[in-house]
Every structure is written in C-alpha cells, then in structure tokens.
Design a protein around this motif. Sequence first.
Motif, PDB file in Angstrom:
ATOM      1  N   UNK A 143       0.817  -1.228   0.000  1.00 15.83           N
ATOM      2  CA  UNK A 143       0.000   0.000   0.000  1.00 15.83           C
ATOM      3  C   UNK A 143       0.844   1.268   0.000  1.00 15.83           C
ATOM      4  N   UNK A 144       2.020   1.210  -0.625  1.00 15.84           N
ATOM      5  CA  UNK A 144       2.893   2.374  -0.671  1.00 15.84           C
ATOM      6  C   UNK A 144       4.003   2.341   0.363  1.00 15.84           C
ATOM      7  N   UNK A 145       4.027   1.316   1.201  1.00 14.63           N
ATOM      8  CA  UNK A 145       5.066   1.204   2.224  1.00 14.63           C
ATOM      9  C   UNK A 145       6.429   0.863   1.660  1.00 14.63           C
ATOM     10  N   UNK A 146       6.448   0.256   0.469  1.00 18.79           N
ATOM     11  CA  UNK A 146       7.709  -0.111  -0.179  1.00 18.79           C
ATOM     12  C   UNK A 146       7.570   0.156  -1.672  1.00 18.79           C
ATOM     13  N   UNK A 147       8.457   0.992  -2.204  1.00 19.60           N
ATOM     14  CA  UNK A 147       8.449   1.318  -3.625  1.00 19.60           C
ATOM     15  C   UNK A 147       9.787   0.898  -4.208  1.00 19.60           C
ATOM     16  N   UNK A 158       2.516   6.239  -5.823  1.00 19.02           N
ATOM     17  CA  UNK A 158       2.194   6.800  -7.139  1.00 19.02           C
ATOM     18  C   UNK A 158       2.967   8.089  -7.376  1.00 19.02           C
ATOM     19  N   UNK A 159       3.019   8.941  -6.363  1.00 17.33           N
ATOM     20  CA  UNK A 159       3.766  10.200  -6.485  1.00 17.33           C
ATOM     21  C   UNK A 159       5.249   9.946  -6.714  1.00 17.33           C
ATOM     22  N   UNK A 160       5.814   9.011  -5.975  1.00 19.65           N
ATOM     23  CA  UNK A 160       7.246   8.720  -6.097  1.00 19.65           C
ATOM     24  C   UNK A 160       7.576   8.194  -7.486  1.00 19.65           C
ATOM     25  N   UNK A 161       6.799   7.238  -7.969  1.00 17.81           N
ATOM     26  CA  UNK A 161       7.060   6.666  -9.290  1.00 17.81           C
ATOM     27  C   UNK A 161       6.863   7.711 -10.387  1.00 17.81           C
ATOM     28  N   UNK A 208      -7.685   2.240  -2.002  1.00 14.75           N
ATOM     29  CA  UNK A 208      -7.465   2.856  -3.316  1.00 14.75           C
ATOM     30  C   UNK A 208      -8.010   4.287  -3.391  1.00 14.75           C
ATOM     31  N   UNK A 209      -8.698   4.725  -2.353  1.00 19.53           N
ATOM     32  CA  UNK A 209      -9.387   6.013  -2.391  1.00 19.53           C
ATOM     33  C   UNK A 209      -8.456   7.177  -2.716  1.00 19.53           C
ATOM     34  N   UNK A 210      -7.392   7.329  -1.943  1.00 18.46           N
ATOM     35  CA  UNK A 210      -6.490   8.464  -2.156  1.00 18.46           C
ATOM     36  C   UNK A 210      -5.862   8.422  -3.537  1.00 18.46           C
ATOM     37  N   UNK A 211      -5.489   7.234  -3.982  1.00 21.36           N
ATOM     38  CA  UNK A 211      -4.873   7.079  -5.294  1.00 21.36           C
ATOM     39  C   UNK A 211      -5.821   7.535  -6.396  1.00 21.36           C
TER      40      UNK A 211
END
Length: 276
Positions: free
Chosen positions: A66-70, A201-204, A225-228
């Motif tokens: 959930x974004x904890x690891x990119x 998503x922002x990082x990528x 998925x709401x914020x995304x």
Amino acid sequence: MYKIIFSDIDGTLLSGSRTLTQNTIHEVKQLKDKIPFILVSSRMPEQMYHIQKDLGIAGLPLIAYNGGLVLNGEKVLHSTTIPYSILEEVVALNEQEFNAEIHISFYYNDEWYVPANDEWAQREETITKVTPTVRPNREVLTQWKQAGHGAHKLMLMGEETLIERMFKLLNERYTEVMQIYRGRETYIELSDISISKLTGVKIVSNEIYHLPLSEAIAFGDNYNDLEMLKGVGCGVAVANARDEVKAVAKQITLHHSKDGVATFLKQLREQKVMNL
C-alpha cells in the motif's frame, strides 16, 4: 493525454478466480514500451513479480504494501515500516485478549512469516503463489529486534467474530499510528499511518518518469485505493468497487470478473487519449 497507468491487483486487475485473463494480458501488452503499467498493491513484492511477468512488464517499478515499499528493479526508492514497539504490542494484545487465536502474518520486503501452516497461511499461499516461512510471532520479534527494523505490513486473519473484536480494539488504540484496514470480514491489514498508495504513485510518477499526476490513470476497488483514485488525473473504479470508491472516481468500468480494466484500456486506445 495520459502517459502512465497504475492498477490495484486484487478485486481490480485479476478476475473472479484471482487470475489474469488473456484479454487483460493482451491489453496491457499493447502498452509495452509506450506507457508504463505499474502495479500497486498491499501485496509483498514477490507476490507481484509473477503478475508482472505474465503481463510482459517485468522490471518496471512496483508499489508494494500500500505504498510502504516502492521499488525500481532492485533499488528501494521508499520504505516505511510499522515501528517494532507497535509490533510487540499487537502480538501481546492477541495473546492476552484472544489466547493467540488470531493468525498474525509478518511482512518485511520479501520476507513473510506465519505462526503456523494453518488454513489462513494456506489460503494466502494459494492466492498469491508464494510460500511463507513458518516461525512463531515471538521468534520473529526477537529476530527483527536484532535486525533493527519493523514490519511493512501485519496481516491478521481469523474467524469473523474474533476479527470484529480485534478491529474494534485496534481502532481504539492505534488510529494515530497505524492504518487499520479491513479488506474482508476475516482479514485486517496494518501499515504505518504515514503511507498510502498515493505515496507510491507520487514517487514513481515524479522520480522515475517525471510526470505530473494529472497525466496518470489509476484503477481500484477498495478503501485503500481512495487516495490514489482521487489524486490522479483519471481515477477509474471497477463496478464491484466500494460505493465510497465509486464516489471519488472520474470513471466506472466493468466488474473485475468481466475484464473491467482491459475493457477500459481498449476504449482508451480506440479514443486515442493515451500516449500511444
């Protein structure tokens, strides 16, 4: 013009039988070398690699936990874990209030530890095609204390009545430090409060592809998925999505069991609103 696509996996990209359909594989492969198709999931990386391979997108960045690891290949772009002290407290809570009847899975990067090879571990193994390591929760805590890190995710599984009680207790105590997400009646997923799928998503988008979020499409179905979906240029909910997710989506596509993502991608190709 949309130039990058992000997609949730379970309940969104996969079919009702939790597999990729040939239609979905075909549509994603149409994007190859033109538009990045990035997987975003609560899963661990190893549980996503085989999906990337089948879609023909192996080697692209992925957003796990959930974004904890990119990750971008083997390079870690971002990592946020639940502090070790909180892990100890959750294990103690399970022991004291539930006689350790709730199954707690520990996740860190590509490590997955289960307390027993029980029905919960076997069910997850069948779904994700990854085999966990059996190790009691207390042994994992000792190991990780020595290693000096927390968990990217805890997954608590058990009978609905137990999970209902645990969910209530966790929300009473930890809403300021953890995201407490009940994906289904018998599951609770825990992650650090500071992250979301939009984090990844922002990082990528920014660090790898140098694209604004306005040029991104994202697919999803559930609360995580709401914020995304709110944060990108075109958030798309599948027909089976939670009502709250549909409410923030700009578009709604077919049910995940009817190739909703593939159908939408085909429509975009035909309308020529992607950078193809």
